[in-house]
Enzyme design. Structure first.
Site, mmCIF file in Angstrom:
data_model
loop_
_atom_site.group_PDB
_atom_site.id
_atom_site.type_symbol
_atom_site.label_atom_id
_atom_site.label_comp_id
_atom_site.label_asym_id
_atom_site.label_seq_id
_atom_site.Cartn_x
_atom_site.Cartn_y
_atom_site.Cartn_z
ATOM 1 N N GLU A 279 32.897 12.782 21.543
ATOM 2 C CA GLU A 279 33.317 12.773 22.940
ATOM 3 C C GLU A 279 34.511 13.716 23.073
ATOM 4 O OE1 GLU A 279 33.513 8.813 24.914
ATOM 5 O OE2 GLU A 279 33.060 8.063 22.899
ATOM 6 N N ARG A 503 32.712 3.677 8.324
ATOM 7 C CA ARG A 503 33.696 4.660 8.750
ATOM 8 C C ARG A 503 34.824 4.741 7.736
ATOM 9 N NH1 ARG A 503 35.467 2.786 14.437
ATOM 10 N NH2 ARG A 503 36.565 4.768 14.326
ATOM 11 N N LYS A 513 43.248 7.002 19.711
ATOM 12 C CA LYS A 513 43.753 8.072 20.581
ATOM 13 C C LYS A 513 44.774 7.520 21.577
ATOM 14 C CE LYS A 513 39.266 10.355 20.279
ATOM 15 N NZ LYS A 513 38.002 10.576 20.991
#
Length: 853
Positions: A279, A503, A513
């Site tokens: 994204e 992950r 973020k």
């Protein structure tokens, strides 16, 4: 994103307790419950075969979990037979269960299982001890058609053992690897020595003949090949063995209509196609290194292609700078997209598919508010109920969807929901939203659309449109796989096979973020590339080579089991990488002047200093040993002690590569501070001097290069893990700056050569990448699209070296060196007016670990 998982909820806690009682570790049980479909399948197996109250060892419990995942298509009798063989101890590992399921699936329906053949196919009764392994492995190596010729052969051999038909495939994988490494050490020497030899061979290959006298320029060239390269070596071991080696071949993933498979193979011609779909709403972080390596590396390893697809379906969160940064990051890590695409490229096609889904009675327009939708979906606790709009006539939903598209609904007043399966135990199947109203302009399509597709609708359909063969993502999307497959089948379109890997999580930091934005906005860090952060642009600025990040991922391996890695493990891999690739320079952090009283003022002796003590091919640099040199203040004590071996009054010490040791005769201090300002010594050149017990680094005073700043970075937070009020936990001492450091003059020549080589290499690589990329180019929005350039691969951080006995350093982006500017290639390397040198510590040295590094 998936609904938040709460391990302490009554339902989850009960399952975790049950699974641990069966023999799974607490972490494994929690991860299993976190994945609703997998947890439900295992619970069903336990109930169906009355395993409650039984206890197995960890491997047997894992074998049963494997059976619950792979054996869904087996009949009760066949599955029960395998359960029985696990319970009686015949099948002991997940690998054996996988082989057992494969055998039973191939057994003709209604035919009794031949126990002898079953046992042989699944390794029952085969016990290979660590004592037997070496001889078995040597016999296996001897049987190979081509014997191994170097350490590079170890990956293919391990892969051949795992996928082959010998009994070795049932041995403990870790023991096989350890034993094989011992054999390879006997055959080819240590892995480190072999790596050093390869570096030597690579550096020596272009040379027509050896130079009679070593000079800085060739030495810098040799080092630049290894430590300053813009084309890192891509590790392949993770694709040869383990989780990533077990994926299907293109075309083997089942389709609802056989014609879809035929069309897919006609388009791909049997090649692997993957995609990396970030994204564009922020800078990528270290976790994305693993995703990029898996997505791009898997395709590259199999001779396939990878799309860089920007998932730009949320117009409110996207910014142009993120598009360019993502492309630069992918390329900096050593990968080249075959084609750059955008989810928004498919907005027209996605809208048509949404209309078709309504026509097929598989979607409806819902005008409930968010709270009502959440309530109907069970408030996160299960037991969903049908929305009051679920049975709206098809024509009415088509009409309302058209109104949504035309902007007749305000935001959050209407959405398109997929008519899925409310009886499923998977929340992703509870009529997920496909389209929502958003009246924000889009970065690429402007004001054309008033509705935008969700990730859950877009992701799998873009995979289908682009003929992705392997859709690779992280484990939080395991529950989403069922809904993706449902959507593709509901529309009768090609269905990519999704695989999930764990992950990458690092201890002592966070990758959110939103949280990083708070730190930046409140000026608690300098920017998104502050070297104390773990965004990739921050790691790049700190000086960590891209190849070191790839080596870190390869060393951790790729599985579907989540874990957290300690920072010290990360730094250890970076150190090892730099140890084999970075040149050495003499540097003094806290200089104090040492004056040799018994030599003339013009005393000057040329000294050859190796750029790497273990890799002679890197060459040497020439410096001068003079009457006055700088040494580090830590290398002198006013009061000696028996356990101290460096310089003190009346004591001798060696100066690295200098012809003779020196003995301290007296020293000066500052009356105000008491600090030592000068150290006076005699040169022990009479021929009777004893060999020095210790050697220290030095920089000659006349030619010393003064460094404006040396920045040492320490953990950003005081606590581990950072607390909820993380802003208050930022350690004000996490950045330490030294402003008096000096370095030897060869720094300029080394820096110039590193940047020059990096520019040349990046130009060649970019030219090749453009030639191999897809020929189709978008006609619209060309000015806004990220562009691959040679310049984006080169930066000050390409200048990397070890400051002897200090740490590994890189040149910071705020530095300015006139000799590095484009067009200055023919100018002599050296200090220019306006130069400013700022160095970042990449990582400490091993022997410096106790220095709070």
């Amino acid at each position: 994103m998936p609904p938040k998982f709460d391990p302490n909820s009554p339902e989850s806690a009960s399952l975790i307790s049950l699974f641990t009682s069966l023999g799974l570790t607490s972490n494994s049980a929690t991860e299993l419950v976190r994945q609703p479909k997998s947890g439900v399948a295992f619970k069903a197996l336990v109930d169906e075969y009355d395993l409650n109250g039984k206890h197995f060892d960890e491997k047997q419990a894992g074998a049963l979990v494997k059976l619950s995942a792979l054996g869904r298509k087996l009949g009760p009798a066949e599955k029960g037979y395998i359960v029985g063989r696990v319970v009686d101890g015949g099948l002991k590992t997940p690998d054996q269960v996988a082989a057992a399921v494969k055998y039973v699936e191939g057994n003709p329906a209604g035919t009794p299982v031949d126990q002898e053949k079953f046992d042989k196919a699944s390794g029952v009764g085969i016990e290979i001890s660590s004592i037997d392994l070496p001889e078995l492995l040597k016999a296996y190596i001897t049987s190979l058609p081509s014997p191994p010729d170097s350490w590079l052969s170890i990956g293919p051999i391990l892969g051949g053992i795992k996928s082959g038909q010998t009994d070795l495939r049932w041995a403990n994988a870790a023991e096989v690897k350890t034993s094989l490494e011992t054999i390879f050490t006997e055959m080819f020497g240590t892995k480190e020595a072999a790596a050093a030899a390869r570096v030597q061979a690579a550096a020596a290959a272009p040379k027509a003949k050896p130079t009679p006298k070593a000079k800085p320029a060739p030495a810098a060239s040799a080092s630049a090949e290894a430590s300053s390269s813009t084309t890192p070596v891509i590790p392949t071991n993770i694709f040869r063995e383990g989780f990533l080696s077990e994926f299907h071949k293109p075309g083997e993933n089942p389709q609802v209509d056989p014609k879809l498979k035929e069309q897919h193979l006609a388009w791909t011609k049997g090649m692997v196609y993957t995609r990396f779909p970030p994204e564009p709403n922020g800078y990528l972080h270290i976790g994305h290194v693993k995703a990029i390596m898996v997505d791009f590396g898997y395709a590259k390893f199999h001779g396939g292609r990878t799309y860089l697809r920007y998932d730009d379906t949320n117009p409110e969160a996207e910014e142009g700078r993120y598009f360019q940064s993502i492309l630069e990051t992918v390329r900096w890590l050593g990968f080249e997209p075959w084609k750059i695409t955008y989810s928004s490229d498919n907005f027209d096609k996605l809208y048509e598919l949404a209309v078709e889904l309504i026509r097929r009675g598989k979607a409806y327009v819902c005008t409930c508010d968010a709270e009502k939708i959440k309530e109907d979906r069970g408030m996160g606790k299960g037991n969903p109920v049908a929305c009051e709009h679920r049975d709206t006539p098809i024509e009415a939903s088509l009409r309302e969807f058209e109104r949504m598209k035309n902007g007749e609904y305000e935001e959050k007043t209407a959405c398109l929901r997929m008519k899925m399966d409310l009886t499923s135990g998977n929340p992703y199947m509870w009529d997920t939203i496909a389209y929502r109203v958003k009246k924000a302009p889009h970065h690429r399509t402007g004001d054309k659309w008033k509705i935008y597709p969700t990730y859950d609708f877009t992701h799998c359909l873009c995979d289908s449109i682009e003929n992705i063969s392997h859709s690779l993502c992280t484990t939080e999307f395991i529950p989403a796989r069922e809904s993706y497959e449902w959507l593709c089948d509901a529309l009768t379109v090609y269905k990519a096979r999704q695989y999930e890997f764990a992950r990458l999580n690092l201890q002592g930091t966070f990758l959110s973020k939103r949280k990083i934005a708070k730190l930046v906005n409140k000026k608690l860090v300098k920017d998104w590339d502050d070297p104390r952060l773990y965004t990739i642009i921050a790691l790049r600025r700190r000086g960590i080579p891209p190849g070191a990040l790839l080596a870190f991922v390869a060393e951790l391996g790729v599985t579907n089991v989540n874990s957290t890695t300690e920072i010290k493990k990360f730094e250890s891999v970076i150190r090892r990488y730099l140890e084999d690739s970075a040149p050495r320079l003499m540097m003094v952090l806290n200089p104090v002047k040492l004056i040799i009283d018994n030599v003339p003022d013009d005393y000057r002796v040329p000294v050859q200093v190796p750029l790497h003590p273990k890799i002679p091919v890197m060459g040497t640099i020439e410096t001068s040993f003079t009457k006055e040199v700088y040494i580090d203040s830590e290398d002198f004590r006013e009061v000696d002690s028996p356990d101290y071996f460096r310089l003190a009054p009346g004591k001798s010490v060696g100066l690295f590569k200098a012809p003779y040791p020196v003995t301290c005769t007296w020293y000066k201090t500052d009356p105000a501070t008491g600090k030592v300002t000068e150290i006076h010594c005699n040169l022990e050149d009479s021929g009777n001097a004893k060999k020095a017990k210790a050697y220290i680094q030095w920089v000659n005073v006349p030619e010393a290069v003064h460094i404006e700043e040396v920045r040492y970075f320490k953990p950003l937070f005081k606590s581990e893990p950072p607390p909820a009020d993380f802003e208050a936990d930022v350690d004000p001492e996490s950045l330490e700056v030294y402003k008096n450091a000096v370095i030897e003059p060869a720094f300029y020549e080394l820096s110039k050569k590193a940047i020059s080589d990096a520019r040349k290499e990046s130009e060649e690589r970019t030219k090749k990448a453009k030639a191999e990329a897809a020929t189709e180019t978008a006609e619209k929005h060309g000015e806004d699209e990220p562009v691959a350039t040679a310049e984006q691969l080169v930066g000050n951080e390409n200048v990397r070296f070890q400051g002897m006995r200090l740490a590994y350093f890189a040149l910071d982006r705020e530095s300015k060196l006139g000799c590095l500017e484009s067009g200055a290639e023919d100018k002599k390397a050296g200090r220019k007016d306006g130069d400013k040198i700022i160095l970042n510590r990449i990582v400490s040295l091993k022997e410096d670990a106790g220095r709070n590094a």
